[in-house]
Design an enzyme around this catalytic site. Sequence first.
Site, PDB file in Angstrom:
ATOM      1  N   ARG A   1       7.022  -9.351 -44.063  1.00  0.00           N
ATOM      2  CA  ARG A   1       7.543 -10.116 -45.195  1.00  0.00           C
ATOM      3  C   ARG A   1       8.157  -9.143 -46.194  1.00  0.00           C
ATOM      4  NH1 ARG A   1       8.026 -13.299 -49.369  1.00  0.00           N
ATOM      5  NH2 ARG A   1       6.804 -13.020 -51.248  1.00  0.00           N
ATOM      6  N   ILE A   2       9.332  -9.477 -46.709  1.00  0.00           N
ATOM      7  CA  ILE A   2       9.934  -8.710 -47.797  1.00  0.00           C
ATOM      8  C   ILE A   2      10.201  -9.701 -48.920  1.00  0.00           C
ATOM      9  CG2 ILE A   2      10.886  -6.688 -46.612  1.00  0.00           C
ATOM     10  CD1 ILE A   2      13.384  -8.145 -46.006  1.00  0.00           C
TER      11      ILE A   2
ATOM     12  N   ASP B   1       8.347  -9.698 -61.785  1.00  0.00           N
ATOM     13  CA  ASP B   1       7.933 -10.195 -63.097  1.00  0.00           C
ATOM     14  C   ASP B   1       6.493  -9.745 -63.319  1.00  0.00           C
ATOM     15  OD1 ASP B   1       8.029 -12.756 -61.065  1.00  0.00           O
ATOM     16  OD2 ASP B   1       6.161 -12.666 -62.174  1.00  0.00           O
TER      17      ASP B   1
ATOM     18  N   ARG C   1      18.242 -26.735 -40.998  1.00  0.00           N
ATOM     19  CA  ARG C   1      17.820 -26.988 -42.388  1.00  0.00           C
ATOM     20  C   ARG C   1      18.270 -25.892 -43.348  1.00  0.00           C
ATOM     21  NH1 ARG C   1      12.732 -30.479 -43.060  1.00  0.00           N
ATOM     22  NH2 ARG C   1      12.669 -31.591 -41.104  1.00  0.00           N
TER      23      ARG C   1
ATOM     24  N   GLY D   1      11.864 -14.619 -48.254  1.00  0.00           N
ATOM     25  CA  GLY D   1      11.688 -16.045 -48.538  1.00  0.00           C
ATOM     26  C   GLY D   1      13.012 -16.786 -48.520  1.00  0.00           C
TER      27      GLY D   1
ATOM     28  N   SER E   1       9.233 -10.768 -53.439  1.00  0.00           N
ATOM     29  CA  SER E   1       8.903 -10.358 -54.798  1.00  0.00           C
ATOM     30  C   SER E   1       7.499 -10.833 -55.151  1.00  0.00           C
ATOM     31  CB  SER E   1       9.920 -10.939 -55.785  1.00  0.00           C
ATOM     32  OG  SER E   1       9.898 -12.339 -55.696  1.00  0.00           O
TER      33      SER E   1
ATOM     34  N   ARG F   1      17.805  -7.358 -58.897  1.00  0.00           N
ATOM     35  CA  ARG F   1      16.960  -7.793 -57.772  1.00  0.00           C
ATOM     36  C   ARG F   1      17.580  -7.414 -56.442  1.00  0.00           C
ATOM     37  NH1 ARG F   1      13.247 -12.678 -59.380  1.00  0.00           N
ATOM     38  NH2 ARG F   1      13.151 -12.291 -61.598  1.00  0.00           N
TER      39      ARG F   1
ATOM     40  N   ARG G   1      19.177 -14.331 -48.698  1.00  0.00           N
ATOM     41  CA  ARG G   1      18.796 -12.912 -48.671  1.00  0.00           C
ATOM     42  C   ARG G   1      18.753 -12.411 -47.229  1.00  0.00           C
ATOM     43  NH1 ARG G   1      15.776 -11.343 -53.612  1.00  0.00           N
ATOM     44  NH2 ARG G   1      17.565 -11.292 -55.007  1.00  0.00           N
TER      45      ARG G   1
HETATM   46  N1  HPA Z   1       3.696 -16.134 -58.978  1.00  0.00           N
HETATM   47  C1  HPA Z   1       3.799 -16.489 -57.690  1.00  0.00           C
HETATM   48  N2  HPA Z   1       4.704 -15.996 -56.873  1.00  0.00           N
HETATM   49  C2  HPA Z   1       5.564 -15.079 -57.382  1.00  0.00           C
HETATM   50  C3  HPA Z   1       5.502 -14.673 -58.708  1.00  0.00           C
HETATM   51  C4  HPA Z   1       4.515 -15.220 -59.539  1.00  0.00           C
HETATM   52  O1  HPA Z   1       4.417 -14.888 -60.745  1.00  0.00           O
HETATM   53  N3  HPA Z   1       6.507 -13.775 -58.899  1.00  0.00           N
HETATM   54  C5  HPA Z   1       7.149 -13.638 -57.722  1.00  0.00           C
HETATM   55  N4  HPA Z   1       6.573 -14.424 -56.798  1.00  0.00           N
END
Ligand code: HPA
Length: 234
Positions: free
Chosen positions: A87-88, A204, A43, A20, A90, A217, A24
């Site tokens: 896609r990589i 998370d 951009r 994203g 979180s 991270r 990174r």
């Molecule tokens: N919600 C949406 N996208 C996310 C979250 C989340 O809690 N954590 C990492 N990407």
Amino acid sequence: MTIHIGAKPGEIAETVLMPGDPLRAKWAAETFLDNPVLVNEVRGMLGFTGTYKGNRVTIHGSGMGMPSLSIYANELIRDYGAKTLIRIGSCGGMQDHVKLRDLILAQSASSISTPSRGIFREFNFAPGADFDLLHKAFHAAEAKGVTTHVGNIYSSDVFYDERPDLNEQMTRHGVLGVEMEAAELYNLAARHGCRALAVLTVSDHLLTGEAMPAAERQSSFGDMVEIALEAAGA
Ligand code: HPA
């Protein structure tokens, strides 16, 4: 050149990794690719092409959310001939057995809506990963000793979610985690005959409220890049 990507024809590889965050993408390209060359900075959305074990790979940011990813993935596929998109990123954990730092390979991605809603209308298309990529990523993750879960995820349109009841239903139905991009990547791959996969680290947790410290991270992100590169056979 396209509206959002400044790369010249031929400067994008058939294999594209999509984090994203554009910074990174820069870090991953400089850390894992040989001879990374900046091919896009329109951009501030950075893209680099280099080689991994002799094979060409592009690492290009997607931005956050499906509308942003859709712009870049469409142009990468339609204008530059990308064939394998991984896609990589979180995600937030949604099951007790899914722990912080675990890896999720998204076999399928549920959503409330995606940018493809206009095409599918009343039809609930089931966006899914490419099995060969999934299979190879699973073995690459196992070889690294990373705890890995394979299953359904939720691609949400909102980070600041006001529907806790909906999250409860997702958990009840076995959804492993929530992020914001995979479902549309899978839709686009299906539409254009490409291969796609989302490799996600649990950063998370919705059930426990835990969050991974920022310093950690980077290393988990590095694991994902290597797993994605191995999966692509790149
Ligand atoms: N919600 C949406 N996208 C996310 C979250 C989340 O809690 N954590 C990492 N990407």
